[in-house]
Enzyme design. Structure first.
Site, PDB file in Angstrom:
ATOM      1  N   GLN A 237       0.830  -1.207   0.000  1.00  0.00           N
ATOM      2  CA  GLN A 237       0.000   0.000   0.000  1.00  0.00           C
ATOM      3  C   GLN A 237       0.865   1.258   0.000  1.00  0.00           C
ATOM      4  O   GLN A 237       0.355   2.356  -0.148  1.00  0.00           O
ATOM      5  CB  GLN A 237      -0.940   0.004   1.213  1.00  0.00           C
ATOM      6  CG  GLN A 237      -2.018  -1.074   1.130  1.00  0.00           C
ATOM      7  CD  GLN A 237      -3.021  -1.041   2.264  1.00  0.00           C
ATOM      8  OE1 GLN A 237      -3.234  -2.041   2.922  1.00  0.00           O
ATOM      9  NE2 GLN A 237      -3.651   0.097   2.521  1.00  0.00           N
ATOM     10  N   GLU A 760     -13.189   5.205   3.826  1.00  0.00           N
ATOM     11  CA  GLU A 760     -13.233   4.537   5.120  1.00  0.00           C
ATOM     12  C   GLU A 760     -14.418   4.956   5.980  1.00  0.00           C
ATOM     13  O   GLU A 760     -14.748   4.269   6.956  1.00  0.00           O
ATOM     14  CB  GLU A 760     -11.910   4.796   5.841  1.00  0.00           C
ATOM     15  CG  GLU A 760     -10.765   4.285   4.986  1.00  0.00           C
ATOM     16  CD  GLU A 760      -9.397   4.734   5.450  1.00  0.00           C
ATOM     17  OE1 GLU A 760      -8.442   4.014   5.201  1.00  0.00           O
ATOM     18  OE2 GLU A 760      -9.276   5.798   6.070  1.00  0.00           O
TER      19      GLU A 760
END
Ligand SMILES: Cc1cc2nc3c(=O)[nH]c(=O)nc-3n(C[C@H](O)[C@H](O)[C@H](O)COP(=O)(O)OP(=O)(O)OC[C@H]3O[C@@H](n4cnc5c(N)ncnc54)[C@H](O)[C@@H]3O)c2cc1C
Lengths: 806, 277
Positions: A237, A760
């Protein structure tokens, strides 16, 4: 020619810029099985690595016998800590300032820990080799409870830290203690608590769980002995940070390392950390001179790579009798497992847990977090949330409910009277943040109206009466949540990971024919960056999004950036994209003015062109300008049309949302049915509404899983009880609730395009919403707090303990 | 998650299959749909030298419905069982139960023979077969014999089948017309084994109750059936609760399982009664 007949609106629509529900360009390859993931990489002579893992949670290693394994056909090498030690690679630094064993050095600290690394010609031989390694263990007493870990006579887990009273984040007061992190004003908070009309106190546990990307972690390391160059493909990531860390720990010069994140099948924080598999694969490639692939199995992934949550949050909330909150106190015991391998910005050992005052105007607050070692896997990553934000949101949203019970008040009303008001932004929170913008009351009213809140409460009351009369065994729970996130880490002045400032970057090159390539320091794991970032550029400089290629993840070609997690891509790299685009637009303006033979200030931007002010028939399109930049000698202007921007955000962004869930609960079996789930998200400027909706569906489904069943559980011996998908709950389409999405738009004032990030939010907001629904169903019977996950037996247990089974 | 090496055999007839079984003793195992056995091999909990694939043996396939009797070839997949209209008319309980097993992908591969032969207390078919009073036909070196489903299960993974026998067919009496039936199962999600499951038949001279995953074998209780036949639902539940012996696992503690067992059984009975003609 066609241009001339198109209105500006039509020209704008043709760009598919910001606000357009442009279809995801990535999906053409993903839906056809044409993605290129780490496990798709096949190189000549490539070998496979696999781990021998510890069956014990705490044990001394007396000996490792590799002879039989080396005799297995196809097995070429078996690495142990002894082999890595001369290279100084038997331990590695963690992102949290601790160190972690790469391969067990004398002892193991959790079940599934990497003990030896078998290198073989293929996966089958590697697996046989793993089975043939003989390890002699002597088991040691196990601690899985973070409170017991702090007992004076608790077993010593980290013998390597013996005598170290100072850790990376200050003093250590016990052999299993990692750090204490304090925020806010303790004395003032305690004074408020002492004098308050009402104080509600509760222990709120957010259980240990694990991100569940479809693709597990893995890498391919290839050391070219001729060029001295190491290429590392991996499920990273943060590829640039991995390159720097790999260089620092291996001693290979950074320009000789190329890290490539190819397509990634979901990350959710699981792929932020640096794992032993990467280090061992690099070493194995150096030793053998061949490429080495390592890909985790699902069990490996659930047992050893980074977990999430595991926060015991003791809370006290003070209020007036009318319900105005006057103070908040929180002490968290954080179970970090055997090594502190949390992925947080360096100065934030408990992440942004100090966002735990939530959406509320709380005048004083105090937070302390104690990090503790136990015999569990290391990790502590942000599973689809900004660093520990979901823990904070769960904590405050539970405490609000607990307070509402204490005050005998409606929880929606209690929230309403405590929200930070629109006119208070930018708002300084008691725990040190400056909230950029928000309009919580508007969002809340919209949400309550959308679900018909008052009618729902009446229906719930009627159901309760029917239940009491024995006409039904099902209760209704109404779950409320208003969350505020803190994302987009972050300003370099206080946010870094291993000393690397958390800026991000974008480089844009316009080709002579007017199409473009953009490269970013982030890396999509399914978020659709290639789609949305092209839309930002399209709107900023007037090139159709379809004419823009987007690339991320190759450290040899992309500008340096800190990667994708913590909803930071849009707030940081998205801002860099807009800023780089604006640099190009500024240069395009000069070129246009030159071509139109007017002063720079006499042209203005109009969707996809510059026009002479007051003479709209005189213009140069971006296509024309692009070509001119390559073929005209313009005095004082360099040829070409490209720009790069490194963006250091002045502040975080603060997305928020209002979620409401209606759940039916069967008190006899503990089963539930989510009747409706309404999610209103305010992520500031909306770049692609369809992608936002998809992100909300995905995140809410993860949130549903976490709240209703997903957990990493251990028994007292430290045996992992949920290492397969039989017991680790991942909802199928059948279990997944139906979602209704909605929005308000409160742009971020400091972000170039006002966007805040959304990936998120749904995980952060939905977990307390589902959990609150369960609690709410049993509120009339006196339930105050019951820990997640709310699987069948735990819901049944609530009903049983409340005497509802007769 | 990679099994140890093994030899793969694909015989075309039963006699050869049994021959290979006998030649290799407990080193050999037959594989049907593989959806129970292969996961165990991948975990290296089942290590065997010889895997005998039954897919090519035509005599193990097929569904036959005669006067009063259904015969299922062991290699009938759960999908085939669900899709068969005649079977759904003859014994609707079979389809109702099979639809609650795993998910469509598993059911395309998983066989009814594998499900009953496996001996895993989590499998749904064994309890179902006991409720229906099925008989299992076993073929071995000594020839063919039949064992009642109600006598087949000895302990978890231990059955009356000898190591060198192959389960060939399942024989089922068709319940009289108008018999009420129900299969009720509580599970955590699609693809999960039962927290508790109940198979119930209520009809003329025939009342039968069996439960799944509440003991190390399926639980068929004669007393429960007798109570039910006499209309005593609570007596039936009580008899069943006396017969089960659930263990704690991630689905929950024993007290929970016992409670749910009773609830699921009552629901199955209610539903069976409502379907009784
Ligand atoms: C995700 C998942 C979920 C599942 N959920 C359920 C569920 O809810 N309920 C349920 O009942 N099952 C469930 N199953 C199991 C599934 O139904 C299996 O397919 C079935 O239990 C076994 O059938 P099989 O044909 O796959 O047998 P195999 O796996 O091939 O064999 C199983 C065992 O039986 C033996 N065997 C097979 N056939 C014969 C034969 N003819 N003679 C002698 N021995 C034989 C094998 O040697 C082996 O020991 C699930 C499986 C999976 C993977």
């Amino acid at each position: 020619m066609k241009d001339e007949v198109q209105s500006p609106e039509e020209r704008s629509a043709g760009l598919k810029g910001m606000g357009c529900s442009r279809k995801r360009v990535e999906d053409v390859r993903f839906t056809q099985g044409k993605g290129n993931y780490v496990d798709d990489i096949k190189l000549d002579g490539m070998l496979t690595g696999d781990f021998v893992r510890s069956p014990y949670a705490h044990a001394r290693i007396k000996s490792i016998d590799t002879e039989a394994a080396l005799a297995v056909p196809g097995v070429l090498a078996v690495l142990t800590a002894k082999d890595l030690e001369p290279l100084g690679l038997h331990w590695m630094p963690t992102l949290a300032g601790d160190k972690q064993m790469v391969l067990a050095d004398g002892k193991v600290l959790f079940q599934g820990q990497e003990v030896a690394y078998v290198v073989a010609t293929d996966r089958y031989a590697a697996a046989d080799g793993v089975a043939a390694v003989e390890v002699d263990y002597e088991d040691l007493p196990v601690v899985t409870d973070p409170f017991k870990a702090m007992d004076p006579d608790a077993p010593v887990l980290r013998e390597d830290l013996a005598g170290q009273t100072e850790g990376a984040h200050g003093p250590r007061r016990h052999h299993n203690h990692i750090f204490t992190w304090e925020q806010g004003d303790r004395a003032a908070t305690e004074a408020v608590l002492a004098e308050a009309d009402v104080v509600a106190e509760e222990m709120v546990y957010y259980h240990r769980t694990h991100p569940m990307p479809l693709e597990t972690c893995g890498c391919v390391a290839s050391m070219d002995k001729v060029t001295g160059k190491l290429t590392l493909w991996g499920t990273f990531q943060a590829p640039h940070a991995v390159r720097t860390v790999a260089s620092l720990i291996s001693g290979i010069a950074e320009h000789n390392i190329r890290v490539i994140s190819p397509d990634i099948g979901g990350g959710f924080g699981n792929k932020v950390g640096v794992y032993p598999g990467y280090v061992c694969s690099i070493v194995a490639s150096i030793v053998t001179g061949k490429p080495v692939k390592w890909v985790e199995s699902r069990m490996d992934n659930l047992m050893s790579t980074a977990f999430a949550r595991d926060y015991w949050m003791q809370g006290k909330i003070a209020a007036t009798k009318e319900g105005k909150i006057t103070g908040l106190w929180c002490h968290t015991t954080a179970d970090h497992g055997g090594f502190d391998a949390c992925a947080d910005p360096t100065k934030f050992p408990a992440g942004f847990m100090n966002i735990c005052t939530g959406s509320y105007d709380i005048p004083v607050a105090y937070l302390a977090v104690d990090g503790v070692y136990t015999n569990k896997a290391p990790g502590g990553v942000a599973y689809r949330c900004s660093f520990r934000v979901t823990e904070a949101a769960y904590f405050i949203e539970r405490m609000i409910e607990v307070l509402a019970i204490k005050l005998n008040m409606d929880a929606a009303e209690l929230r309403r009277i405590n929200f930070i008001r629109k006119d208070q932004f930018p708002y300084q929170s008691a725990l040190g943040w400056e909230y950029d913008s928000g309009d919580y009351h508007t969002a809340w009213e919209k949400a309550l109206n959308a679900v018909g809140y008052d009618a729902l409460r009446r229906e719930q009351a009627a159901r309760l009466e029917a239940f009491k009369r024995g006409e039904t065994r099902k209760l209704i729970g109404i779950g409320l949540t208003h969350f505020t996130e803190i994302v987009g880490a972050g300003p370099v002045k206080n946010c870094d990971i291993l000393g690397l400032g958390m800026f991000d970057s974008c480089e844009i090159r316009i080709h002579p024919t007017g199409s473009a390539i953009a490269r970013l320091g982030t890396i999509s794991q399914g978020q659709g960056h290639a789609t949305t970032f092209a839309q930002i550029i399209a709107s900023e400089i007037g090139i159709p999004a379809d004419d823009i290629t987007l690339e991320e993840g190759d450290t040899d070609t992309a500008p340096y950036g800190l990667g994708t997690y913590g909803s930071r891509s849009t707030p940081v790299a998205g801002a860099a994209t807009a800023m780089a685009a604006r640099k190009i637009r500024a240069k395009a303006q000069m070129i246009a003015a030159y071509l139109l033979e007017v002063h720079d200030d006499d042209v203005e931007f109009d969707v996809d062109r510059f026009v002479v002010k007051g003479a709209p028939e005189r213009f140069k399109t971006m296509k024309e300008i692009a070509f001119a930049s390559y073929n005209q000698a313009i005095p004082g202007v360099e040829p070409g049309l490209e720009a790069v921007s490194y963006y250091d955000p002045p502040n975080m962004t603060y997305p928020f949302g209002a979620y409401i869930c209606v759940m039916e609960i069967d008190v006899d079996t503990g089963e539930h049915e989510v009747r409706s789930f309404y999610a209103l998200d305010d992520c500031g400027t909306r770049i692609n509404p369809m992608i936002i909706e998809g992100q909300v569906h995905g995140g809410a489904t993860e949130g549903y899983a976490i709240a209703m069943g997903q957990e990493i559980a251990y028994d007292d011996m430290g045996n992992h009880k949920t290492a397969t998908l039989m017991d680790f709950f991942v909802p199928t389409a059948w279990e997944t609730p139906h979602y209704t999405t909605d929005f308000t738009v409160t742009p971020s004032p400091h972000h170039p395009i006002g966007a805040k990030g959304v990936g998120e939010s749904p995980n952060v907001g939905s977990v307390p919403c589902f959990s609150n629904a369960v609690h709410d169903a049993f509120r009339p019977f006196g339930l105050v707090q019951s820990h997640m996950p709310h699987d069948h037996w735990r819901i049944w247990k609530i009903a049983e303990d409340l005497g509802l089974h007769g | 998650m990679i099994p140890a090496g093994f030899e793969y055999h694909r015989p075309a007839d039963l006699a050869s299959a049994v021959g290979i079984l006998r030649a290799h003793g407990d080193e050999a195992r037959v594989v049907a749909g593989g959806h129970s056995l292969i996961p165990m091999m991948k975990l290296r909990m089942a290590e065997l030298g010889h895997l005998i694939d039954l897919q090519a043996i035509g005599e193990l396939k097929g569904i036959e419905i005669d006067e009063g009797r259904v015969t299922l070839g062991a290699m009938t997949t759960q999908h085939e069982l669900i899709a068969h209209e005649g079977l759904a008319r003859a014994i609707p309980l079979l389809r109702e139960a099979a639809l609650q097993i795993a998910d469509p992908q598993v059911r395309y591969m998983g066989t009814v023979g594998g499900n009953v032969a496996n001996g895993d207390p989590g499998n749904d078919m064994p309890g179902l077969m006991q409720c229906l009073d099925a008989r299992f036909e076993l073929y071995g070196a000594e020839g063919t014999r039949q064992v009642a489903a109600r006598e087949f299960y000895e302990a978890a993974y231990f059955t009356a089948r000898a190591d060198d026998e192959i389960l060939t067919r399942i024989l089922l009496p068709i319940p009289p017309a108008g018999t009420g039936y129900a299969y009720a199962k509580q599970k955590r999600k699609i693809g999960d084994y039962a927290t508790a499951a109940a198979a119930v038949l209520i009809g003329e001279g025939l009342s039968s109750v069996a439960m799944t995953n509440l003991s190390d074998t399926p639980v068929w209780s004669e007393e429960a059936g007798t109570a039910l036949a006499g209309g005593d639902i609570e007596g039936c539940v009580e008899a069943m609760l006396a017969a089960i012996d659930p263990q704690e696992d991630m689905r929950g503690p024993i007290a929970f399982k016992r409670h749910v067992a009773a609830v699921i059984l009552r629901r199955a009975i209610d539903s069976a009664l409502s379907r009784r003609a």
